[in-house]
Design a protein around this motif. Structure first.
Motif, PDB file in Angstrom:
ATOM      1  N   TRP A  90     -41.098  73.226 -17.416  1.00  0.00           N
ATOM      2  CA  TRP A  90     -42.456  73.382 -17.945  1.00  0.00           C
ATOM      3  C   TRP A  90     -42.974  72.029 -18.398  1.00  0.00           C
ATOM      4  O   TRP A  90     -42.217  71.200 -18.929  1.00  0.00           O
ATOM      5  N   SER A  91     -44.256  71.808 -18.195  1.00  0.00           N
ATOM      6  CA  SER A  91     -44.908  70.585 -18.663  1.00  0.00           C
ATOM      7  C   SER A  91     -46.030  70.963 -19.613  1.00  0.00           C
ATOM      8  O   SER A  91     -46.729  71.954 -19.394  1.00  0.00           O
ATOM      9  N   ASP A  92     -46.210  70.184 -20.681  1.00  0.00           N
ATOM     10  CA  ASP A  92     -47.260  70.507 -21.637  1.00  0.00           C
ATOM     11  C   ASP A  92     -48.594  69.868 -21.275  1.00  0.00           C
ATOM     12  O   ASP A  92     -49.565  69.946 -22.024  1.00  0.00           O
ATOM     13  N   GLY A  93     -48.646  69.229 -20.122  1.00  0.00           N
ATOM     14  CA  GLY A  93     -49.871  68.610 -19.647  1.00  0.00           C
ATOM     15  C   GLY A  93     -49.712  68.218 -18.185  1.00  0.00           C
ATOM     16  O   GLY A  93     -48.776  68.651 -17.516  1.00  0.00           O
ATOM     17  N   PRO A  94     -50.601  67.374 -17.676  1.00  0.00           N
ATOM     18  CA  PRO A  94     -50.491  66.949 -16.287  1.00  0.00           C
ATOM     19  C   PRO A  94     -49.153  66.276 -16.012  1.00  0.00           C
ATOM     20  O   PRO A  94     -48.610  65.566 -16.865  1.00  0.00           O
ATOM     21  N   VAL A  95     -48.631  66.500 -14.812  1.00  0.00           N
ATOM     22  CA  VAL A  95     -47.349  65.906 -14.444  1.00  0.00           C
ATOM     23  C   VAL A  95     -47.388  65.491 -12.976  1.00  0.00           C
ATOM     24  O   VAL A  95     -48.043  66.132 -12.144  1.00  0.00           O
ATOM     25  N   TYR A  96     -46.710  64.402 -12.696  1.00  0.00           N
ATOM     26  CA  TYR A  96     -46.549  63.903 -11.329  1.00  0.00           C
ATOM     27  C   TYR A  96     -45.066  63.624 -11.162  1.00  0.00           C
ATOM     28  O   TYR A  96     -44.507  62.742 -11.833  1.00  0.00           O
ATOM     29  N   ALA A  97     -44.391  64.387 -10.307  1.00  0.00           N
ATOM     30  CA  ALA A  97     -42.932  64.296 -10.218  1.00  0.00           C
ATOM     31  C   ALA A  97     -42.466  64.638  -8.820  1.00  0.00           C
ATOM     32  O   ALA A  97     -43.150  65.337  -8.065  1.00  0.00           O
ATOM     33  N   ILE A  98     -41.277  64.136  -8.482  1.00  0.00           N
ATOM     34  CA  ILE A  98     -40.653  64.485  -7.209  1.00  0.00           C
ATOM     35  C   ILE A  98     -39.188  64.816  -7.450  1.00  0.00           C
ATOM     36  O   ILE A  98     -38.526  64.197  -8.289  1.00  0.00           O
ATOM     37  N   SER A  99     -38.704  65.829  -6.744  1.00  0.00           N
ATOM     38  CA  SER A  99     -37.291  66.207  -6.774  1.00  0.00           C
ATOM     39  C   SER A  99     -36.760  66.177  -5.348  1.00  0.00           C
ATOM     40  O   SER A  99     -37.432  66.648  -4.420  1.00  0.00           O
ATOM     41  N   VAL A 100     -35.574  65.619  -5.191  1.00  0.00           N
ATOM     42  CA  VAL A 100     -34.954  65.492  -3.871  1.00  0.00           C
ATOM     43  C   VAL A 100     -33.636  66.250  -3.874  1.00  0.00           C
ATOM     44  O   VAL A 100     -32.779  66.025  -4.743  1.00  0.00           O
ATOM     45  N   GLY A 101     -33.468  67.171  -2.932  1.00  0.00           N
ATOM     46  CA  GLY A 101     -32.228  67.922  -2.804  1.00  0.00           C
ATOM     47  C   GLY A 101     -31.287  67.251  -1.821  1.00  0.00           C
ATOM     48  O   GLY A 101     -31.677  66.936  -0.691  1.00  0.00           O
ATOM     49  N   LEU A 102     -30.054  66.980  -2.260  1.00  0.00           N
ATOM     50  CA  LEU A 102     -29.050  66.334  -1.417  1.00  0.00           C
ATOM     51  C   LEU A 102     -27.832  67.240  -1.250  1.00  0.00           C
ATOM     52  O   LEU A 102     -27.462  67.957  -2.180  1.00  0.00           O
ATOM     53  N   PHE A 103     -27.213  67.194  -0.085  1.00  0.00           N
ATOM     54  CA  PHE A 103     -26.001  67.965   0.136  1.00  0.00           C
ATOM     55  C   PHE A 103     -24.871  67.362  -0.693  1.00  0.00           C
ATOM     56  O   PHE A 103     -24.650  66.144  -0.668  1.00  0.00           O
TER      57      PHE A 103
END
Length: 285
Positions: free
Chosen positions: A99-112
């Motif tokens: 959860w974010s309490d405001g605007p968010v800019y993020a990336i998640s990368v899934g690796l084996f």
């Protein structure tokens, strides 16, 4: 259309990034989320993710994110600490909500996990290896998302060139079940011991998970494939085709992976902003 977004003038951005072919046996995908400029309710700023056998690298470029314990109410989410700007999450046996309490800019990368374990020795020295700072540098520098992703992949490929050779037999693909089958096949044939116990020890060492857990994730993955291919088929038929004993068995598995029954989850995927990740990955149950 997702009706819970309050400001229709600026919609949240969710984008899927796939790795180049040379990295497809190590990286499953990257998912980017950008809510800057959007007016969202507290509920819309939730992010629901299913259980996953992958290692996840997350970079919060702007804003902040908090991980909610199971059953935590959004009303008290403000009191939780924010995760680190750059964080590493091991495979998750249960669904996760942030959860974010405001605007968010993020990336998640899934690796084996086996590819992650096989990276240079530097990767084994701490929770977040130093080369990841260089890999995510494009995002920190404000590069366009496509260019920043290309830089991430280039740094990771260079790092892999210094590490142990990747395993033979898995070249990547859009389904986790292919990786799971490949890993179990390698474990069955590798080394002098070919007993079930020896195979399970190798699987645990390479993936951090048991054979049963990988089989569970593979079954959920097959369910995604069949649900898309047979979207008009009765749930009972889909359950059998996906390898479950019956519809109830399938329902229990979906609840374990996502926290919701198939019917409720599909309804929320269609109507709730917080389930954007499921829509992005094309997951249906």
């Amino acid at each position: 259309m997702i009706p819970t977004v309050e400001d229709k003038s600026v919609a949240p951005i969710s984008k899927l990034f796939l790795p180049p072919a040379a990295l497809a046996d190590a990286v499953f995908a990257g998912i980017l989320r950008d809510t800057r400029g959007c007016t969202l309710s507290d509920a819309d700023r939730l992010n629901h993710f299913p259980a996953s056998p992958l290692v996840s690298v997350s970079f919060v470029i702007e804003g902040g994110l908090r991980i909610l314990p199971e059953g935590c109410d959004v009303a008290v989410a403000h009191q939780l600490p924010e995760i680190d700007r750059l964080s590493l999450t091991p495979p998750q046996a249960s669904p996760t909500t942030s959860w974010s309490d405001g605007p968010v800019y993020a990336i998640s990368v899934g690796l084996f996990p086996d590819a992650w374990e096989g990276l240079s020795e530097e990767a084994q020295g701490g929770p977040v290896p130093a080369f990841l700072e260089a890999a995510i540098g494009g995002y920190a520098q404000g590069l366009p998302a496509d260019a920043a992703w290309a830089q991430f992949c280039a740094v990771l490929m260079a790092e892999r060139s210094k590490s142990r050779p990747s395993a033979v037999g898995w070249t990547g693909g859009p389904w986790l079940s292919g990786w799971s089958r490949s890993l179990m096949h390698r474990a069955a044939l590798a080394g002098p011991g070919r007993s079930l116990r020896a195979m399970e020890r190798r699987i645990k060492r390479w993936s951090g998970q048991s054979r049963q857990t990988l089989a569970f994730h593979a079954a959920i993955d097959r369910l995604h494939q069949i649900s898309v291919a047979e979207k008009d088929a009765p749930l009972a038929a889909i359950a059998v085709d996906a390898g479950f004993a019956d519809q109830s068995h399938m329902g229990r598995a979906v609840r374990r992976a996502t926290g919701f029954s198939p019917a409720k989850l599909n309804r929320m995927i269609e109507t709730q902003e917080a389930f954007w990740c499921y829509r992005l990955l094309g997951e249906r149950f």
